[in-house]
Design a protein around this motif. Structure first.
Motif, PDB file in Angstrom:
ATOM      1  N   LEU A  82      78.931  32.983  39.255  1.00  0.00           N
ATOM      2  CA  LEU A  82      77.694  33.620  38.740  1.00  0.00           C
ATOM      3  C   LEU A  82      78.018  34.860  38.205  1.00  0.00           C
ATOM      4  O   LEU A  82      77.184  35.532  37.672  1.00  0.00           O
ATOM      5  N   HIS A  83      79.478  35.398  37.914  1.00  0.00           N
ATOM      6  CA  HIS A  83      79.728  36.766  37.425  1.00  0.00           C
ATOM      7  C   HIS A  83      79.152  37.090  36.221  1.00  0.00           C
ATOM      8  O   HIS A  83      78.886  38.047  35.726  1.00  0.00           O
ATOM      9  N   ARG A  84      78.926  36.000  35.158  1.00  0.00           N
ATOM     10  CA  ARG A  84      78.569  35.954  33.938  1.00  0.00           C
ATOM     11  C   ARG A  84      77.654  34.880  33.587  1.00  0.00           C
ATOM     12  O   ARG A  84      77.977  33.812  33.610  1.00  0.00           O
ATOM     13  N   SER A  85      76.188  35.268  33.952  1.00  0.00           N
ATOM     14  CA  SER A  85      75.272  34.174  34.065  1.00  0.00           C
ATOM     15  C   SER A  85      73.971  34.828  34.036  1.00  0.00           C
ATOM     16  O   SER A  85      73.796  35.973  34.335  1.00  0.00           O
ATOM     17  N   ALA A  86      72.904  33.805  33.881  1.00  0.00           N
ATOM     18  CA  ALA A  86      71.518  34.233  34.147  1.00  0.00           C
ATOM     19  C   ALA A  86      71.064  33.284  35.066  1.00  0.00           C
ATOM     20  O   ALA A  86      71.238  32.240  35.525  1.00  0.00           O
ATOM     21  N   VAL A  87      70.310  33.967  36.225  1.00  0.00           N
ATOM     22  CA  VAL A  87      69.677  33.011  37.233  1.00  0.00           C
ATOM     23  C   VAL A  87      68.125  33.432  37.264  1.00  0.00           C
ATOM     24  O   VAL A  87      67.727  34.425  37.226  1.00  0.00           O
ATOM     25  N   ALA A  88      67.410  32.334  37.363  1.00  0.00           N
ATOM     26  CA  ALA A  88      66.168  32.370  37.160  1.00  0.00           C
ATOM     27  C   ALA A  88      65.492  32.220  38.854  1.00  0.00           C
ATOM     28  O   ALA A  88      66.072  31.323  39.444  1.00  0.00           O
ATOM     29  N   ILE A  89      64.534  32.902  39.276  1.00  0.00           N
ATOM     30  CA  ILE A  89      63.860  32.977  40.485  1.00  0.00           C
ATOM     31  C   ILE A  89      62.390  32.561  40.192  1.00  0.00           C
ATOM     32  O   ILE A  89      61.757  33.291  39.323  1.00  0.00           O
TER      33      ILE A  89
END
Length: 235
Positions: free
Chosen positions: A183-190
């Motif tokens: 996840l170091h280079r990513s987008a995460v949706a909550i």
């Protein structure tokens, strides 16, 4: 000032939001926020401010009437709503969809700033970014954290433009353990606690992740889940 505090439409029209407290005022100024007006209590010790800032004094009951806080310490002050563009190279992005609680939105912004997240992207029916409760929960991070609003289509285009992997936090059998996902280079949706992420947003995600927890616990508070995710992103 009272209208800025209580009326979303008026806030947007005058492009200002409201804050309370000398500590918050000092923080706003130190991070280059465009402070517009300051309302001091009569007899309060004031501070030197830029010439462009309008300053006023009023009796305590009027200052409390204008303040977004019950028995706020003062001074009450307004800040110009900043404009952020999406012309930057993102490495770590947290996306929140339909988070309607201002405290949760402010806490996510506070966590994003603490964990060096490049941007918070708000999608769907999130709480007003400049609601006084959101501002207060951000603990000053509102002055220094990049926050963008996007539709799902714009989010899809943004992540594709920067080749940024997009993951959705979801309670599903397909979701991978967050500890085993890069996840170091990513987008995460909550998503919201009640409904999670919409199917429309999940459809543009390249994968789904889950935070392992006690099976007797159904879910985490959305802001807590976002904090765990952002910690993993920055670790």
């Amino acid at each position: 000032m009272r209208a800025v505090a209580s009326d979303n439409g008026y806030r947007a029209e005058c492009s200002q939001f409201i804050c309370d407290g000398e500590k918050t005022l000092k923080e706003a100024l130190s991070f280059g926020a465009d402070v517009k007006q300051v309302l001091w209590r009569e007899g309060a010790e004031t501070m030197e401010l830029p010439e462009s800032v309008e300053q006023y004094c009023a009796p305590s009951d009027l200052v409390e009437y204008a303040s977004p806080l019950r028995s706020g310490p003062g001074p009450v002050f307004t800040v110009a709503i900043p404009e952020f563009d999406d012309d930057f190279k993102p490495e770590r992005v947290i996306v929140i969809e339909n988070l309607q609680d201002p405290g949760n939105v402010g806490t996510v912004i506070r966590g994003a700033n603490a964990f060096n997240i490049d941007a918070v992207i708000m999608v769907g029916a999130c709480a007003d970014l400049y609601n006084p409760k959101t501002v207060r929960a951000s603990m000053g991070a509102i002055f220094r954290q990049r926050v963008l609003r996007m539709s799902i289509e714009q989010l899809d285009g943004f992540t594709q433009r920067w080749c940024l992997p997009l993951f959705g936090a979801a309670l599903s059998d397909r979701a991978a353990d967050i500890r085993c996902t890069e996840l170091h280079r990513s987008a995460v949706a909550i998503g919201s606690e009640g409904r999670g992420l919409s199917r429309e947003l999940l459809n543009i995600c390249g994968g789904e992740i889950i935070i392992p927890m006690n099976p007797q616990s159904e879910s985490l508070n959305a802001a807590v889940a976002a904090s765990v995710v952002m910690w993993e992103m920055s670790r």
